[in-house]
Design a protein around this motif. Structure first.
Motif: not given
Length: 173
Positions: A84-90, A37-50
């Motif tokens: 879009e990935s590569g880092l864990l939550k911690q 979920e850290i890298w999910l985007k609400p939609n393509p125009t928004l940002n993930s939490i990461g």
């Protein structure tokens, strides 16, 4: 104690409180979400939490370290949003906490003269005080976005102020 040191101490105390308060809320939000979920985007125009965490680190570094200390500005802003990935939550949380601690150390060391000196950051002209106000409000803004996204994902309140009576009225002077 003179008025200038009193003013500075109060300013720094409140800046640090707001930085720490945002970290506290982000830690609570992070505890609710999964690695995916850290890298999910609400939609393509928004940002993930990461992306938002990387963006906060970049902004805090640019406004709170580089602009105040005179250190090199090596920010690559576009990477904050394209990752879009590569880092864990911690790892993300550790990166944010380290950055906030570096900002706080910089603020402690910066001279009063530098706090009132005008410096250009991202094409804007503000004093060191103006840049610290920006970094605090910017951190709060994105903390709210992170909280909103986690509340949407989990359909629940995050309880940021569960032990505080927010209906309490101000005391009359």
């Amino acid at each position: 104690m003179n008025n200038a040191s009193t003013f500075r101490e109060e300013l720094v105390k409140n800046i640090f409180y707001r930085l720490d308060e945002n970290l506290r809320m982000i830690r609570i939000a992070f505890a609710q979400i999964t690695e995916e979920e850290i890298w999910l985007k609400p939609n393509p125009t928004l940002n993930s939490i990461g992306n938002l965490i990387l963006h906060l680190c970049g902004n805090l570094t640019q406004y709170g370290i580089s602009s105040l200390s005179g250190a090199s500005d090596d920010r690559v802003r576009d990477l904050e949003f394209s990752t879009e990935s590569g880092l864990l939550k911690q790892e993300l949380l550790d990166k944010l906490e380290t950055t906030v601690n570096q900002v706080k150390a910089t603020i402690i060391q910066v001279s009063d003269e530098r706090l009132i000196q005008i410096k250009e950051v991202q094409g804007y002209q503000f004093s060191g005080i103006g840049n610290t106000i920006h970094l605090v409000e910017h951190f709060s803004y994105h903390t709210g976005q992170i909280a909103f996204w986690v509340k949407m994902l989990k359909s629940k309140d995050l309880g940021f102020y569960s032990n505080v009576d927010l209906n309490k009225r101000n005391k009359k002077e």
